[in-house]
Motif scaffolding. Structure first.
Motif, mmCIF file in Angstrom:
data_model
loop_
_atom_site.group_PDB
_atom_site.id
_atom_site.type_symbol
_atom_site.label_atom_id
_atom_site.label_comp_id
_atom_site.label_asym_id
_atom_site.label_seq_id
_atom_site.Cartn_x
_atom_site.Cartn_y
_atom_site.Cartn_z
ATOM 1 N N CYS A 5 0.828 -1.191 0.000
ATOM 2 C CA CYS A 5 0.000 0.000 0.000
ATOM 3 C C CYS A 5 0.879 1.265 0.000
ATOM 4 O O CYS A 5 0.675 2.194 -0.781
ATOM 5 N N HIS A 6 1.890 1.249 0.848
ATOM 6 C CA HIS A 6 2.809 2.376 0.979
ATOM 7 C C HIS A 6 3.523 2.664 -0.352
ATOM 8 O O HIS A 6 3.553 3.805 -0.812
ATOM 9 N N GLU A 7 4.023 1.613 -0.962
ATOM 10 C CA GLU A 7 4.786 1.823 -2.193
ATOM 11 C C GLU A 7 3.902 2.297 -3.337
ATOM 12 O O GLU A 7 4.301 3.157 -4.124
ATOM 13 N N ILE A 8 2.692 1.723 -3.429
ATOM 14 C CA ILE A 8 1.783 2.190 -4.482
ATOM 15 C C ILE A 8 1.414 3.653 -4.230
ATOM 16 O O ILE A 8 1.259 4.446 -5.160
ATOM 17 N N GLY A 9 1.319 4.002 -2.968
ATOM 18 C CA GLY A 9 1.053 5.401 -2.628
ATOM 19 C C GLY A 9 2.105 6.320 -3.238
ATOM 20 O O GLY A 9 1.777 7.298 -3.920
ATOM 21 N N HIS A 10 3.392 5.979 -3.025
ATOM 22 C CA HIS A 10 4.468 6.771 -3.641
ATOM 23 C C HIS A 10 4.283 6.836 -5.157
ATOM 24 O O HIS A 10 4.361 7.899 -5.762
ATOM 25 N N ALA A 11 4.065 5.664 -5.743
ATOM 26 C CA ALA A 11 4.028 5.587 -7.206
ATOM 27 C C ALA A 11 2.871 6.405 -7.769
ATOM 28 O O ALA A 11 3.039 7.147 -8.739
ATOM 29 N N ASP A 37 12.085 6.920 6.927
ATOM 30 C CA ASP A 37 13.087 7.427 6.000
ATOM 31 C C ASP A 37 12.507 8.517 5.100
ATOM 32 O O ASP A 37 13.143 9.534 4.837
ATOM 33 N N ASP A 38 11.262 8.284 4.644
ATOM 34 C CA ASP A 38 10.597 9.282 3.803
ATOM 35 C C ASP A 38 10.454 10.591 4.557
ATOM 36 O O ASP A 38 10.696 11.672 4.012
ATOM 37 N N LEU A 39 10.044 10.499 5.812
ATOM 38 C CA LEU A 39 9.839 11.712 6.614
ATOM 39 C C LEU A 39 11.160 12.462 6.769
ATOM 40 O O LEU A 39 11.205 13.683 6.665
#
Ligand code: ADP
Ligand code: MG
Ligand code: ZN
Length: 618
Positions: free
Chosen positions: A418-424, A495-497
């Motif tokens: 879910c997190h990665e698709i969010g970025h994409a 890490d993103d934050l």
């Protein structure tokens, strides 16, 4: 060493012999005669002796009657205790002193201990040398340089790394026909660096290149260059390239390049540093000096490309990097097939199922898995490896791996997808963002559980405020998706934050991009000056109130980016969940697959509220 030492030894022997001979000669010239003790006694009784000198062990004296040529006659004998002498002569025993040792005996007495000592010393030092590889053999690296004339490994033995293989085919074509290859002016890269986590098959791949091309393979491991003596490593590098030139076409493979090619720089702890630097410099020199058309190709492998000295990666050196990553599911199926070829396998085994359970395993882990399963089946006394053996083996290995790398559970995998698709999805929605190349939930390292690769389309030197804001929005897309779909947030976004906050801080304090603080540069360039990993510390050069304002401004920027990302995702929630489910199933999605899944994602319908422009007050 031995030749020089032999010379010294002979000189010493000759010198000793000479000294003894001279002593003997002098003694003879002085006319000292060695006589038995009884002769001395009878001469004494006969009153023939003029005088004597008595020492602890000897008696020396002069006869009254001079010799034929008028010289005084001297004699010497052993000193015998007076009682013994009396008893002996009473018993009419002929007795005599030990004759003085001759030249040979005296030499032996000297030489034997010396020779023994030297022999022992030579033996010990010889053994020490053998243990260490030979001080005299310094620079001849044959002891540790492995050259294999023909290698049986081929590309069939390496699976799941098709992209890397594709890139290496060019090198094989070149090695097979170095002359013909350059006919049209094409040239292969000088050095190719295989980069990837341990156990993904880098070493195997390098060997397979040699096997496919049918050329000799000269390999050496970077960690072996860490030597005691300064200059040894450099000499070894020189030797390595020299040998390679004689074998061309061939491959030089430097495994664990990071051990050798660690970035140079000011190091707080010196010592051993010079040696490494010398070795690295020699390697750079050899890299610059060798001509690819000679038919020597240089391969190297590392799992820590980030610590390599930048000089190694410059054009004309290791200018091509090939990523050898953890395999995705189809890759794992292929690798399992390679290793299962070697065992008796129950035809019922569903390889796909095994692959589905081993997300995050490397090739080495999978090889280990097959071996464990075969062991379990053997212990069971079974004729073939069953599905259950493989499942049991997975459990064992996962338990071992959990400490080293992360193997995700089902709910974690869902969160990561879910997190990665969010970025994409956010990246595809904000205008002017770099295209998404690949999304994956295969764990990469310790820090990242999944990853989204956005490849910049061009090198950037300038970034506008809009672009920075977009970048932050993409970075926060992961957490926004979690909060939207899972209605909870996780530590996966740490890490993103950190990255988003760093951008915001720079916008506020370095680039003068927010109105509240104006166009003032509060902070200088914080690029590390003391070498990688050592942050330079700078004193704060602004007031408390500015710091508080700055913190507020940073927070406002990050919050705005989050709200914006969440808005984008909320508008495309269905697409988001569909893509996340698909990613969960396939583990890796390419940019094209993603675009097809999401449909052509329109640019944001409601453009982000532009941050208020910075006032330009005259
Ligand atoms: P690295 O050098 O990347 O650390 P290795 O090449 O030493 O990894 O791999 C160790 C072992 O793992 C290999 O000998 C092989 O048996 C197995 N292995 C690793 N990757 C693969 C792969 N892609 N295909 C088949 N076997 C692999
Ligand atoms: Mg290796
Ligand atoms: Zn993320």
């Amino acid at each position: 060493m031995s030749r020089e030492l032999h010379f010294n030894l002979w000189y010493a022997l000759i010198a000793i012999a000479a000294v003894l001979a001279i002593q003997d000669y002098l003694a003879a010239r002085a006319g000292v005669e060695t006589i038995p003790y009884s002769q001395f006694e009878s001469a004494l009784k006969a009153g023939e002796i003029a005088d004597v000198t008595v020492s602890d062990t000897r008696i020396e004296g002069t006869y009254k009657k001079p010799g034929a040529n008028g010289q005084s006659r001297r004699f010497t004998t052993v000193r015998v205790s007076p009682d013994l002498a009396k008893n002996l002569s009473d018993a009419k025993v002929t007795f005599s002193g030990e004759p003085a040792p001759g030249l040979f005996e005296r030499m032996l007495g000297w030489l034997l201990p010396v020779a023994l000592f030297l022999g022992l010393w030579m033996y010990l030092s010889q053994r020490m040398l053998q243990g260490r590889g030979g001080v005299m053999a310094i620079g001849k690296s044959k002891a540790k340089l492995f050259m294999e004339k023909s290698i049986a490994t081929t590309f069939d033995d390496v699976a799941g790394v098709d992209e890397a293989k594709e890139e290496l085919r060019e090198i094989i074509a070149f090695l097979k026909d170095p002359k013909g290859y350059g006919r049209l002016g094409a040239h292969v890269p000088k050095g190719v660096l295989l980069v990837g986590p341990p156990g993904t098959g880098k070493t195997l791949l390098a060997r397979a290149v040699a096997g496919e091309a049918g050329v000799p393979f000269l390999s050496i491991s970077g960690s072996e260059f860490v030597e005691l003596f300064v200059g040894v490593g450099a000499a070894r590098v020189r030797d390595l390239f020299e040998q390679a030139r004689g074998q061309a076409p061939c491959i030089i493979f430097i495994d664990e390049l990071d051990a050798l090619g660690r970035a140079r720089g000011i190091s707080p702890v010196s010592g051993g540093q010079d040696e490494k630097e010398q070795t690295l410099n020699q390697l750079l020199t050899e890299l610059d000096g060798f001509d690819v058309s000679s038919g020597v190709v240089l391969l190297a492998a590392t799992n820590r490309p980030e610590i390599l000295d930048p000089a190694l990666l410059r054009a004309g050196r290791f200018d091509r990097q090939i990523l050898v990553d953890r395999p995705d599911k189809p890759g794992r199926i292929a690798i399992l097939k390679v290793h299962l070829r070697k065992v008796q396998l129950d035809p019922q085994v569903a390889i796909e199922e095994i692959a589905a359970l081993t997300t995050g395993f490397t090739g080495a882990d999978l090889a280990n898995l097959v071996n464990e399963a075969a062991l379990l089946a053997t212990r069971r006394g079974a004729p073939a490896v069953r599905q259950q053996d493989l499942n049991d083996a997975i459990e064992r290995i996962v338990a071992g791996l959990e400490k080293k790398t992360r193997v995700l559970g089902a709910s974690e995998r869902r969160a990561v997808a879910c997190h990665e698709i969010g970025h994409a999805l956010v990246a595809m929605s904000v205008p002017g963002s770099d295209p998404v190349q690949k999304v994956s939930i295969i764990p990469r390292g310790i820090a990242a559980l999944g990853y989204t690769i956005q490849r910049p389309t061009e090198d950037r030197f300038l970034m506008s405020r809009t672009e920075l804001a977009n970048k932050m929005t993409v970075l926060l897309g992961g957490r926004a998706a979690e909060s939207l779909v899972l209605e909870d947030i996780s530590t996966g976004a740490a890490d993103d934050l950190a990255k988003a906050t760093a951008i915001a801080r720079s916008m506020v304090l370095r680039y003068g991009m927010v109105a509240e603080l104006g166009q003032v540069s509060y902070e200088g360039d914080t690029a590390p000056m003391l070498g990688p990993g050592i942050e330079s510390w700078q004193p704060r050069r602004y007031s408390e109130s500015t710091a508080a304002l700055g913190d507020q401004a940073v927070r406002a920027l990050v919050d705005a980016a989050f709200t914006r990302a969440r808005g984008i995702l909320a508008a495309r929630r269905v697409a988001l969940e569909r893509a996340a489910a698909e990613l969960l199933r396939k583990e890796t999605l390419t940019g094209a697959e993603l675009a097809a899944l999401l449909g052509s994602v329109p640019a944001e319908t409601t453009p982000a509220p532009a941050p208020p422009p910075v006032e330009h007050t005259p």
